[in-house]
Design a protein around this motif. Structure first.
Motif, PDB file in Angstrom:
ATOM      1  N   VAL A 182      13.192  65.508  -6.109  1.00 40.34           N
ATOM      2  CA  VAL A 182      12.538  66.743  -6.540  1.00 40.34           C
ATOM      3  C   VAL A 182      13.582  67.852  -6.674  1.00 40.34           C
ATOM      4  O   VAL A 182      14.386  68.074  -5.772  1.00 40.34           O
ATOM      5  N   ARG A 183      13.579  68.525  -7.813  1.00 41.23           N
ATOM      6  CA  ARG A 183      14.509  69.635  -8.037  1.00 41.23           C
ATOM      7  C   ARG A 183      13.795  70.803  -8.713  1.00 41.23           C
ATOM      8  O   ARG A 183      13.017  70.597  -9.646  1.00 41.23           O
ATOM      9  N   GLY A 189      10.639  78.399  -8.607  1.00 38.72           N
ATOM     10  CA  GLY A 189       9.315  77.963  -8.196  1.00 38.72           C
ATOM     11  C   GLY A 189       8.697  76.933  -9.123  1.00 38.72           C
ATOM     12  O   GLY A 189       7.467  76.837  -9.205  1.00 38.72           O
ATOM     13  N   ASN A 190       9.531  76.191  -9.858  1.00 32.41           N
ATOM     14  CA  ASN A 190       8.996  75.133 -10.724  1.00 32.41           C
ATOM     15  C   ASN A 190       9.640  73.783 -10.415  1.00 32.41           C
ATOM     16  O   ASN A 190      10.350  73.219 -11.244  1.00 32.41           O
ATOM     17  N   PRO A 191       9.365  73.265  -9.198  1.00 30.47           N
ATOM     18  CA  PRO A 191       9.985  71.986  -8.852  1.00 30.47           C
ATOM     19  C   PRO A 191       9.433  70.851  -9.709  1.00 30.47           C
ATOM     20  O   PRO A 191       8.258  70.860 -10.075  1.00 30.47           O
ATOM     21  N   GLU A 192      10.317  69.918 -10.053  1.00 30.17           N
ATOM     22  CA  GLU A 192       9.881  68.760 -10.828  1.00 30.17           C
ATOM     23  C   GLU A 192      10.450  67.492 -10.230  1.00 30.17           C
ATOM     24  O   GLU A 192      11.485  67.517  -9.564  1.00 30.17           O
ATOM     25  N   VAL A 193       9.767  66.385 -10.493  1.00 33.27           N
ATOM     26  CA  VAL A 193      10.262  65.093 -10.029  1.00 33.27           C
ATOM     27  C   VAL A 193      11.214  64.546 -11.087  1.00 33.27           C
ATOM     28  O   VAL A 193      10.887  64.523 -12.270  1.00 33.27           O
ATOM     29  N   GLU A 194      12.383  64.152 -10.650  1.00 28.98           N
ATOM     30  CA  GLU A 194      13.379  63.633 -11.590  1.00 28.98           C
ATOM     31  C   GLU A 194      13.886  62.285 -11.095  1.00 28.98           C
ATOM     32  O   GLU A 194      13.857  62.009  -9.902  1.00 28.98           O
ATOM     33  N   PRO A 195      14.420  61.454 -12.013  1.00 29.85           N
ATOM     34  CA  PRO A 195      14.992  60.185 -11.564  1.00 29.85           C
ATOM     35  C   PRO A 195      16.287  60.402 -10.784  1.00 29.85           C
ATOM     36  O   PRO A 195      17.120  61.225 -11.165  1.00 29.85           O
ATOM     37  N   GLY A 196      16.452  59.660  -9.692  1.00 25.71           N
ATOM     38  CA  GLY A 196      17.660  59.754  -8.875  1.00 25.71           C
ATOM     39  C   GLY A 196      18.751  58.847  -9.417  1.00 25.71           C
ATOM     40  O   GLY A 196      18.471  57.839 -10.074  1.00 25.71           O
ATOM     41  N   ALA A 197      19.998  59.199  -9.150  1.00 20.96           N
ATOM     42  CA  ALA A 197      21.126  58.393  -9.631  1.00 20.96           C
ATOM     43  C   ALA A 197      22.302  58.530  -8.671  1.00 20.96           C
ATOM     44  O   ALA A 197      22.351  59.459  -7.866  1.00 20.96           O
ATOM     45  N   MET A 530      22.647  76.890 -20.508  1.00 18.02           N
ATOM     46  CA  MET A 530      22.431  77.429 -19.169  1.00 18.02           C
ATOM     47  C   MET A 530      22.294  76.267 -18.190  1.00 18.02           C
ATOM     48  O   MET A 530      21.516  75.353 -18.415  1.00 18.02           O
ATOM     49  N   LEU A 531      23.042  76.379 -17.107  1.00 24.04           N
ATOM     50  CA  LEU A 531      22.945  75.356 -16.073  1.00 24.04           C
ATOM     51  C   LEU A 531      22.914  76.070 -14.744  1.00 24.04           C
ATOM     52  O   LEU A 531      23.360  77.203 -14.632  1.00 24.04           O
ATOM     53  N   SER A 532      22.415  75.397 -13.719  1.00 25.21           N
ATOM     54  CA  SER A 532      22.458  76.010 -12.398  1.00 25.21           C
ATOM     55  C   SER A 532      23.142  75.038 -11.456  1.00 25.21           C
ATOM     56  O   SER A 532      23.514  73.940 -11.845  1.00 25.21           O
ATOM     57  N   CYS A 533      23.284  75.460 -10.197  1.00 21.06           N
ATOM     58  CA  CYS A 533      23.913  74.564  -9.227  1.00 21.06           C
ATOM     59  C   CYS A 533      22.955  73.455  -8.806  1.00 21.06           C
ATOM     60  O   CYS A 533      23.343  72.522  -8.115  1.00 21.06           O
ATOM     61  N   SER A 534      21.669  73.565  -9.197  1.00 18.88           N
ATOM     62  CA  SER A 534      20.696  72.558  -8.788  1.00 18.88           C
ATOM     63  C   SER A 534      20.970  71.249  -9.524  1.00 18.88           C
ATOM     64  O   SER A 534      20.850  71.174 -10.730  1.00 18.88           O
ATOM     65  N   SER A 535      21.345  70.237  -8.764  1.00 20.15           N
ATOM     66  CA  SER A 535      21.718  68.990  -9.424  1.00 20.15           C
ATOM     67  C   SER A 535      21.433  67.808  -8.513  1.00 20.15           C
ATOM     68  O   SER A 535      21.962  66.766  -8.671  1.00 20.15           O
TER      69      SER A 535
END
Ligand code: AMP
Ligand code: MG
Length: 535
Positions: A182-183, A189-197, A530-535
């Motif tokens: 989840v990121r 305030g918009n968390p989403e489920v993403e595939p892990g790698a 645009m990118l953030s540190c959230s990764s």
């Protein structure tokens, strides 16, 4: 020559880092402050369904791995963290760092787990590290995981940088874990489920400035000295036995390597995005591919990192100065190992960074422009005026320099003819006003005169320019298109870009579209601009 390795168990590990440096006596993954130790033993977290997305055959080759082992299930299991091969010993290291200019205390490998150091058949040391393989004592309040999008970006960019000739850590493999992560991408305030790698990173050493800083900050000079001596012996084996004088030569070399790396970044238009001291490699390698980006339109003020949008501390034009600031922090960290009479030499080594950078930058700009050598009487102004021109209308940096090699040196050419090869570099045709056109042509004519003053043939000038001005870089939107497909389980574009970027300076006529400028849709799209540190 021996045939390549067909079983990972045949890799030879020496694991010198953990053999020679002090360990945290506590084992297990629980988050904590770790004192008087360089690392903690920790195990990767198993994943449900690992699936290989891609691997780099170049770095596989450096590790003596056969294609068949890279295609095996064993490979996918090991490089997702599900299994260890013979000789692997897993640990996370302790480091601190200055983040955005402020001391942040203990950071450490929060989502990197080291597998050990391989010694290949040529006797080279290659440390292997899984990024995103689960929590460690250094994970603080985060999960130790990585998502597919940022892993694709790290995997592709490390290999692209290598082929561009930029010092960098490498990436062996990219594996989907089958787990969800989840990121909240923009922390809004918009968390989403993403595939892990998980990416397996590879480098001669992953030691960062922050590894030294943490001990000095804690006044643990014993451990500081142990780590510095170890680093000199292992990662700088050409230097003599450690002593205060050798610490100075070592620091001077770190300054030179860092300057060299930054010159390369400026050459290819790479913006790291998070030049914190924990993201600075002691070997002068580009490390930690997070919210990095490639300049599309030339802009000294640009940063891809939304987390740094207001201050723009890590903007393109500020990278050389930030590297100097970071080296200053490293100088502070090693100062306790020196004697008072060494202080002036330490200061001199630090100051030499500026000179090394300036020399390297001048040589690099001369190459980019196809000049025989940088002439300080004329070429500073030539460069400054060019940057002003490039910055004042949206101009694609990569295309501009590549096309400049095609400029006709016929001074009798009219303006339209002169500008013709460069038109592909402009994003907004309306910005090319008659006034701008006149200025640009004046600069081009000045440039032609300057080139003609050199003895290089036209052919030689082009060849030289094309060897330093890449045709293909990992444009932000290209990485995003590959990510979009990978998230739909189509890995073709990841592999296509990996292959394309092995030859960034070559014309690849059937891949011309990948050399084109950013399309309009990518201007404001997350991940592209645009990118953030959230990764
Ligand atoms: P970075 O900004 O990526 O260089 O990371 C700064 C620090 O945060 C390092 O100590 C990382 O290991 C840690 N970190 C970043 N992301 C995570 C994560 N998802 N889980 C654990 N630690 C993380
Ligand atoms: Mg980092």
């Amino acid at each position: 020559m021996n045939p390549p390795i067909t079983h990972l168990d045949d890799l030879v590990f020496d694991n010198r880092f953990i053999k020679e440096l002090p360990a945290d006596p506590e084992t297990g993954n629980q988050r904590r402050q770790v004192f008087e130790a360089c690392y903690s033993y920790v195990s990767p977290t198993p994943v449900v369904q690992p699936e290989r997305v891609a691997y780099s055959r170049d770095i596989a080759h450096s590790l003596d791995l056969s294609e068949s082992v890279c295609a095996s299930d064993e490979f996918t299991q090991v490089f997702s963290g599900n299994r260890l091969s013979a000789g692997m010993q897993t640990y996370a290291t302790c480091y601190g760092g200055h983040q955005f200019g402020n001391w942040a205390g203990q950071l450490g490998d929060g989502r990197a787990i080291n597998l050990g150091d391989v010694i290949n058949r040529r006797g080279e040391r290659w440390a292997l590290q899984l990024k995103g393989a689960g929590p460690t004592p250094y994970s603080r309040n985060a999960d130790g995981l990585a998502v597919l999008r940022s892993s694709v970006r790290e995997f592709l960019c490390s290999e692209a940088m290598y082929h561009l000739g930029v010092p960098t850590t490498r990436a062996l493999s990219l594996v989907l874990t089958g787990e969800s992560v989840v990121r909240d991408m923009f922390y809004d305030g918009n968390p989403e489920v993403e595939p892990g790698a998980v990416v397996c990173r590879v480098a001669p050493s992953f030691t960062r400035f922050g590894h030294f800083q943490i001990f000095t900050a804690r006044q643990d000079i014993t451990r500081l000295k142990q780590l510095v001596d170890y680093t000199i012996r292992t990662d700088f084996p050409h230097l003599p036995t450690p002593s205060p004088a050798v610490y100075l030569s070592w620091f001077a070399e770190v300054c030179r390597r860092t300057a060299d790396m930054i010159v390369h970044w400026q050459r290819v238009g790479f913006v790291h995005g998070v030049m914190n001291t924990d993201n600075m490699s002691i070997l002068g390698l580009t490390i930690d591919y997070g919210p990095y980006g490639w300049l599309e339109n030339f802009d000294l003020n640009w940063t891809p990192n939304t987390t740094d949008a207001s201050e723009r501390r890590y903007r393109y034009g500020n990278q050389p100065a930030i590297a100097f600031w970071n080296l200053g922090q490293l100088a502070n960290a090693i100062y306790p190992l020196l004697e008072s009479q060494n202080l002036a030499s330490l200061q001199a080594a630090l100051t030499s960074y500026k000179e090394t950078f300036e020399q390297g930058w001048q040589a690099m700009m001369a190459n980019k422009l196809g000049l025989n050598a940088f002439d300080t009487t004329t070429d500073h102004a030539l460069c400054t005026d060019l940057f002003t021109l490039l910055q004042s209308v949206e101009t694609d940096m990569t295309i501009f320099f590549r096309q400049l090699a095609r400029l006709s040196l016929n001074t009798a050419a009219d303006n339209d003819e002169l500008i013709h090869p460069l038109t592909a570099a402009y994003y907004v045709p309306e910005q090319l006003t008659p006034a701008y056109y006149t200025q640009l042509c004046a600069w081009l004519k000045r440039y032609i005169k300057r080139v003609q003053a050199d003895t290089l043939s036209d052919e030689e000038r082009r060849t030289r320019m094309n060897a330093v001005n890449p045709k293909y870089v990992l444009r932000n939107y290209l990485a995003q298109l590959a990510i979009d497909k990978a998230e739909q389980h189509d890995f073709s574009m990841v592999n296509e870009l990996l292959e394309l970027l092995r030859h960034p300076y070559d014309e690849q006529p059937d891949k011309e579209t990948y050399a084109s400028k950013r399309p309009d849709w990518a201007r404001q799209r997350a991940g592209c601009s645009m990118l953030s540190c959230s990764s």
